[in-house]
Design a protein around this motif. Structure first.
Motif, short mmCIF file in Angstrom:
data_model
loop_
_atom_site.label_atom_id
_atom_site.label_comp_id
_atom_site.label_asym_id
_atom_site.label_seq_id
_atom_site.Cartn_x
_atom_site.Cartn_y
_atom_site.Cartn_z
N PHE A 91 -25.40 9.05 -11.72
CA PHE A 91 -24.40 8.20 -11.07
C PHE A 91 -23.00 8.76 -11.30
O PHE A 91 -22.75 9.50 -12.24
N VAL A 92 -22.11 8.39 -10.39
CA VAL A 92 -20.69 8.66 -10.53
C VAL A 92 -20.06 7.32 -10.91
O VAL A 92 -20.43 6.28 -10.36
N VAL A 93 -19.15 7.34 -11.86
CA VAL A 93 -18.44 6.13 -12.24
C VAL A 93 -16.95 6.39 -12.08
O VAL A 93 -16.48 7.50 -12.32
N PHE A 94 -16.21 5.37 -11.64
CA PHE A 94 -14.76 5.53 -11.57
C PHE A 94 -14.08 4.42 -12.35
O PHE A 94 -14.56 3.30 -12.42
N HIS A 95 -12.96 4.79 -12.98
CA HIS A 95 -12.17 3.89 -13.81
C HIS A 95 -10.69 4.08 -13.47
O HIS A 95 -10.30 5.09 -12.91
N ARG A 96 -9.87 3.14 -13.93
CA ARG A 96 -8.41 3.28 -13.88
C ARG A 96 -7.87 3.52 -12.47
O ARG A 96 -7.02 4.37 -12.26
N VAL A 97 -8.38 2.76 -11.51
CA VAL A 97 -7.89 2.87 -10.14
C VAL A 97 -6.50 2.25 -10.06
O VAL A 97 -6.32 1.09 -10.44
N ALA A 98 -5.53 3.02 -9.58
CA ALA A 98 -4.16 2.50 -9.44
C ALA A 98 -3.50 3.15 -8.24
O ALA A 98 -3.63 4.35 -8.03
N ILE A 99 -2.80 2.33 -7.47
CA ILE A 99 -2.07 2.79 -6.29
C ILE A 99 -0.58 2.53 -6.53
O ILE A 99 -0.21 1.47 -7.04
N ALA A 100 0.26 3.47 -6.12
CA ALA A 100 1.71 3.32 -6.28
C ALA A 100 2.19 2.07 -5.54
O ALA A 100 1.68 1.73 -4.46
N GLU A 101 3.19 1.43 -6.12
CA GLU A 101 3.70 0.15 -5.65
C GLU A 101 3.97 0.11 -4.14
O GLU A 101 3.52 -0.80 -3.45
N LYS A 102 4.68 1.10 -3.62
CA LYS A 102 5.08 1.02 -2.20
C LYS A 102 3.93 1.31 -1.24
O LYS A 102 4.08 1.18 -0.04
N TYR A 103 2.75 1.67 -1.78
CA TYR A 103 1.59 1.95 -0.92
C TYR A 103 0.53 0.84 -1.00
O TYR A 103 -0.56 0.97 -0.45
N LEU A 104 0.85 -0.24 -1.69
CA LEU A 104 -0.12 -1.33 -1.86
C LEU A 104 -0.41 -2.04 -0.54
O LEU A 104 0.43 -2.10 0.34
N GLY A 105 -1.64 -2.57 -0.46
CA GLY A 105 -2.01 -3.41 0.68
C GLY A 105 -2.21 -2.65 1.96
O GLY A 105 -2.24 -3.22 3.04
#
Length: 172
Positions: A91-105
């Motif tokens: 399996f592949v696992v991903f952690h710590r997903v974060a998007i820069a503030e001005k690119y949210l939504g």
């Protein structure tokens, strides 16, 4: 047409990545979530991700707009799931997903997850696993919309987390 790509992060990018994660940590707090409010993640975690070749960035042109860690078969806590995974293979696992503030939504977290799924398939792996806090509503919605199945509960640093898996259709 804007050019997006997903690639391994470089050590020189640690401070930009940490800025994105700090924004996400603050957002979790403002949303009333306990996730990431205990000093984790931190710059050392990011540096270790990158040094191990597990830190990845979503890039628009030359700008880093998102970060996550992507690991293969490497999450000891997942062996202790209270529940049952859909598969027991690689399996592949991903952690710590974060998007820069001005690119949210704008769908960038979902885009990053799609790149992670493509990474899995390129490595002949059909299972992608991840987890999040019960109170991380944004991530829970992304898992739901991206076709992930709730498999049970895992624990990190004393906190219960919802554990998800998606079995990818094998490449033709």
């Amino acid at each position: 047409m804007t050019n997006y790509h997903f690639r391994k992060a470089e050590i020189s990018e640690t401070s930009r990545i940490w800025t994105i994660l700090q924004q996400a940590i603050l957002r979790r707090k403002e949303d009333g979530s306990n996730q990431w409010q205990d000093g984790y993640p931190n710059p050392e975690v990011v540096q270790k991700d990158i040094e191990k070749g597990e830190g990845y960035v979503l890039v628009e042109g030359k700008s880093i707009i998102g970060y996550c860690a992507v690991l293969v078969n490497d999450e000891p806590e997942y062996e202790k799931i209270e529940g049952k995974w859909l598969t027991n293979d690689d399996f592949v696992v991903f952690h710590r997903v974060a998007i820069a503030e001005k690119y949210l939504g704008k769908g960038f977290a979902k885009m990053m997850i799609k790149y992670i799924e493509d990474f899995a398939l390129k490595n002949n792996i059909v299972s992608v696993k991840a987890d999040t806090n019960y109170d991380n509503i944004a991530m829970l919605k992304i898992f739901e919309k991206s076709g992930y199945t709730l498999c049970g509960e895992v624990h990190f640093r004393g906190s219960p987390r919802k554990a998800y898996e998606k079995v990818l259709p094998k490449a033709l």
